[in-house]
Every structure is written in C-alpha cells, then in structure tokens.
Design an enzyme around this catalytic site. Structure first.
Site, PDB file in Angstrom:
ATOM      1  N   ASP A  90       0.825  -1.197   0.000  1.00 63.49           N
ATOM      2  CA  ASP A  90       0.000   0.000   0.000  1.00 63.49           C
ATOM      3  C   ASP A  90       0.869   1.262   0.000  1.00 63.49           C
ATOM      4  O   ASP A  90       1.875   1.327   0.708  1.00 63.49           O
ATOM      5  CB  ASP A  90      -0.856  -0.033   1.276  1.00 63.49           C
ATOM      6  CG  ASP A  90      -1.927   1.044   1.293  1.00 63.49           C
ATOM      7  OD1 ASP A  90      -2.715   1.114   0.346  1.00 63.49           O
ATOM      8  OD2 ASP A  90      -1.970   1.818   2.267  1.00 63.49           O
ATOM      9  N   GLU A 103       1.704  -0.369  -4.939  1.00 59.98           N
ATOM     10  CA  GLU A 103       0.771   0.660  -5.404  1.00 59.98           C
ATOM     11  C   GLU A 103       1.605   1.916  -5.644  1.00 59.98           C
ATOM     12  O   GLU A 103       2.074   2.542  -4.708  1.00 59.98           O
ATOM     13  CB  GLU A 103      -0.290   0.930  -4.337  1.00 59.98           C
ATOM     14  CG  GLU A 103      -1.305   1.971  -4.783  1.00 59.98           C
ATOM     15  CD  GLU A 103      -2.096   2.577  -3.626  1.00 59.98           C
ATOM     16  OE1 GLU A 103      -3.212   3.047  -3.875  1.00 59.98           O
ATOM     17  OE2 GLU A 103      -1.603   2.611  -2.487  1.00 59.98           O
TER      18      GLU A 103
END
Ligand code: BGC
Ligand code: MG
Length: 515
Positions: A203, A261
């Site tokens: 993330d 990401e």
C-alpha cells in the site's frame, strides 16, 4: 526466468464485500474459502486480499493495529490458514495487502507515543507553528480531505504536539528513519511468508519516505492519490532504500511477489520502483485513468509498457479497484457502459503482463449511488460531505436470489446495502446465461491462459481514427472500436468478441480477438 506472476490473472477480493460466512453482514475469509470453486472456474491464478489484519476499521483495514494477526471480523488467523490451504489445493495463490506507510492510532506504538512524549520517534510528531504552537507544522493536506496534522492532548491535559497522517487521523504516518520500523516490517513479512502467503500488494509504495525538513506543499488541492510531480508527500528518492530493504527479505522467498501501489508521474520515476533490487511489479494506473477512446487507450498501454521495459519488469494492467469508480459507470453507465467495459476487458486480457480483476468486474457491476445515510468511507466526513468517497465501488457481491443481499449474507442488514435492481446481475443468473458477462470473462481468461497466441512480450499498437489494433508476437490480434460506426474485421478466425458482430463488422463499443 519467467516467474508465475509475470502473466498471472490476479483477482482482487475486497473481503468485507465478497461473501459473509457468519451472518454479521460483513464479508470474511471463510466466505472467500466457500467461494473458491467459483474463482477456480473463473480461471484466476492468484488472489489479492485487501487488508485483513487487526484493525479498528477507520479505513476498513488500512489502519492496522496488529500487523501479525487477522481481525476477528474476518475470522481470525485460523480462517486465513484455512483459506491458504483451500486455495493452494486448487492451485490458486494468495497475496495479502501490506500497509507500511502508517499504522492505526490503536497500534500499541501509537498508544505509547500519546502517553509518553519521549516515545514518539516511531511516528512523525512536531511542535506546531505560531503563537502557542496553535498552527499545524506545515500546510500538508490529508488525501482524504482536511489537514494532514492532528494536535494531541498531552498527558498533563494541555494541548501539545501535532502528528502527521496523510490519510485519516486514525492512520498516523510512521517515521521511516527509525530502525525499529524496518525491523518490525521485516518481522511482519516473514511472519506471513512463512505461513504460506504468496506475496504482498504494498500500500502507498510511493509514500513512506518524507523529506526530513517537511517543506510546505505548493499545490494543496491534489485529488485522491493522484499526486503531482512537486508533491513533497510522495515519491521521495529515499523511498527506494525502503524498497531495497523489503526486496532483500523477499529474496529469501523466491516464489513470492511484491507488487507496489505506485501513483507517480512519468515513466522514468515509475520504473525506478521496478529496478532488479526493488519491487517485482508496480500497479500502473494509466488504463484506469484513460477515457474510452482509442488514442487514450493506445497511449496508456504504450506508456505502461515503456515504463515496465525501462526496468526489465513485466507490465501490470487493471481497470478498477476498491478506490476508483467502477469502469461500467466510468464509461458512461447502462448498456453502453457495460459494452465498453467488456470491450476493455478484452483489450486488457490480450496484453502481456499481470492482470488484476477487481471482484464484481466479472459480473459487469456498475458503481452504486448510495444514500448519504449509509456512507462509510472516511472521505465523506473528512471532505465535509463534498466527496462521496469510495463506498459505491465496494457494495457486496450479488451471488443468488432475487432480493438483497443476494446470497452475500444470511443477514439482510449488510455493511453496505446492495441495490434491488441487481437481481439480473447475480452469479447464479449469469451462470445460467451463456451470453453473460461472467461467461465472457471466463472464456477470455481460459483462452488467455491456454492458447499459444497469447505468448510473447512484444506488442505492436496501431491506431487509425477510432480503431485501436494490438498485435501480439504469438499471433493474436485484438481490435477495439471506440467510434460511432461499425468497422471491418482483420482477416482470420474470430476467437472471442465482447459484443455481437454486425454483418461481419465490429460495432462501436466493441472489441474482438482474431487469430
Ligand atoms: C488504499 C486505500 C487506502 C489508502 C490508505 C490506498 O492507496 O488503496 O484504499 O485508503 O491507501 O491506506
Ligand atoms: Mg462475516
């Protein structure tokens, strides 16, 4: 050596919304295990589970209070073990979400930091500016709206320092200059990888490192995660030291994948994250950002391939995820939005590289316009009710039956309500209809993984007017028509078409595979 992930079809499970096994109205891991035959029949090679670690759920799991345990809401760690076994037995790999940029404010480290000002160095605490330190340390804004700083009440009851949170106040940013932060992440990675997890989606992989002087932002209205080039909050050069550290751990688990990401601008900056000693894969969001337009789609594909090539990595493709409006709606909604979404699925599945399908995409689900009263995304509150947030793409999956919650749960009070008009979209209905989007996805994935034409990493792209033609080395030709009139097909055998052909021509909003 070609690794399993280089051309895998990943299926993103948003666990809250996939299937509820215990009737509490929230999806869970035993719910996923119970639906594995569905996923096996769809033909996916791997799952990506959004975060399931222990969390107060301020951002639905992206606020982690214990990174080495599974939240009871999702069934606890035993449910994860059951899922790993059941998935592996079907040849499906399981990857998890890792959240290294921040923790939950309920994490023991943060609780300790609030109680004792001497224990704050694992986070980013600063004195405020101005008289009494009443103004935040700099002008950074939270990605979810409002300031990125919250002031704390000191143990003596007075207002004191401020802490940084690029997202919700319940998600304090970690200080990635602190050795314990590194050590703890290594522990977390090994904990799950030793348990049989096949990799991680990382993330905010372009976050983590902040410039030590924390300079003001120039532009403070940057939209959700689409940061600009001069945004000091993201894409600092020292973030690459963190990725090298992570990669050294992964190198002890050569079959595990790290996919980041990475919301950055420019192919060179993107490629840095994919150097041989950093991430294996990086999410490239250009296809998500492209309109349904041959030239835009062409550019998006071209850039994603160039960026991956710069680092010798495999490209990645995705049309949607839990943070963006579903593509059926993005492309205009209704029958036309669906036709376009199916056409884009053929384009995506024709490409070399790793593909990520977001749960419900295979059913052609649209985004849902939810009433104010049920909205849960912190974005809604933080933006002062100006941004509705991401709940509309997170509505529970419709499995069966004619009324909500369509077999998702035995409880009609689900965490987000499914709209009554989803009855025709259930898995059950689509399984019975050979022309359904579900059958179409299944067939496309099956062809992609079994036919020799889908080999070769070279792709030739050509756009003429509203028609994009993509040729793969192995012999596949994919044609997309984004214009208003039917176009001729290339010579050859039609393998699959996303909509009906008209008199042997390719209608608007349609794509075809020819060999
Ligand atoms: C995730 C979001 C999450 C944010 C904060 C993202 O990029 O995809 O869903 O809200 O990180 O963790
Ligand atoms: Mg449940």
């Amino acid at each position: 050596m070609r690794r399993w992930w280089a051309d895998a079809v990943f299926y993103q499970v948003y666990p809250r919304s996939f299937a509820d096994s215990d009737g509490d109205g929230v999806g869970d891991l035993d719910g996923v295990s119970a639906r594995l035959d569905y996923l096996a029949a769809l033909g996916v090679g791997a799952l990506w589970l959004n975060p399931v670690m222990v969390s107060p759920m301020a951002d639905h799991g992206y606020d982690v209070a214990d990174p080495r345990d599974v939240d009871p809401l999702f069934g606890g760690i035993a449910a994860l073990d059951r899922l790993l076994d059941a998935a592996h037995a079907r040849g499906i790999r399981v990857t998890m979400d890792l959240v290294p940029n921040h923790t939950s404010s309920a994490h023991p480290w943060f609780v300790e930091a609030l109680a004792d000002p001497r224990r704050r160095d694992r986070y980013i605490f600063r004195d405020g500016r101005g008289p009494g330190g009443d103004a935040p340390p700099n002008n950074w804004v939270s990605v979810f709206g409002g300031p990125a700083w919250t002031r704390v009440t000191e143990p003596d009851g007075r207002l004191g320092q401020w802490y940084l949170h690029l997202f919700d106040p319940g998600q304090p940013d970690l200080n990635w200059n602190h050795p314990e932060v590194f050590e703890d992440l290594e522990k977390t990675l090994r904990f799950w990888l030793d348990r049989g997890v096949d990799g991680f989606r990382i993330d905010v992989a372009h976050g983590m490192a902040k410039p030590p002087e924390l300079p003001d932002m120039v532009v403070t209205d940057s939209a959700l995660l689409r940061n600009s080039d001069d945004d000091p909050r993201f894409d600092n050069d020292s973030v690459h030291d963190i990725h090298r550290f992570i990669r050294r751990v992964f190198d002890d688990y050569p079959d595990a994948v790290a996919v980041g990401e990475v919301w950055v601008h420019g192919n060179e900056r993107f490629a840095k994250y994919l150097r041989p000693d950093e991430l294996h894969l990086g999410f490239n969001f250009r296809l998500v950002q492209a309109d349904f337009d041959a030239t835009e789609v062409h550019d998006a594909i071209d850039n994603a391939i160039v960026a991956a090539d710069l680092a010798g990595a495999a490209p990645t493709w995705t049309l949607s995820n839990h943070d963006v409006e579903r593509e059926v709606t993005r492309y205009g909604g209704g029958a036309r939005g669906l036709a376009r979404a199916r056409a884009m699925a053929l384009v995506m599945l024709a490409l070399p590289g790793a593909v990520f399908v977001y749960n419900g995409e295979e059913l052609g689900l649209p985004n849902v316009d939810l009433p104010d009263a049920v909205l849960q995304d912190p974005v809604w509150e933080r933006s002062g009710h100006t941004e509705r947030g991401r709940d509309g793409c997170r509505v529970p999956m419709p499995w069966s039956g004619d009324t909500p919650p369509f077999g998702f749960s035995s409880n009609t009070d689900t965490w987000l309500p499914a709209p009554a008009d989803w009855a025709p979209l259930t898995v059950q209905r689509q399984q019975d209809d050979p022309s359904s989007t579900l059958h179409f996805y299944q067939r496309a994935i099956e062809l992609r993984s079994s036919r020799g034409e889908f080999t070769g990493s070279r792709v030739e792209l050509a756009t003429a007017g509203d028609v994009l033609t993509l040729r793969r080395g192995g012999g596949l030709v994919c044609v997309l028509n984004t214009g208003a009139v039917p176009m001729p097909l290339p010579p050859g055998e039609v393998l699959l078409n996303s909509g009906e052909l008209i008199d042997g021509r390719l209608p608007p909003d349609t794509a075809v595979w020819v060999v």
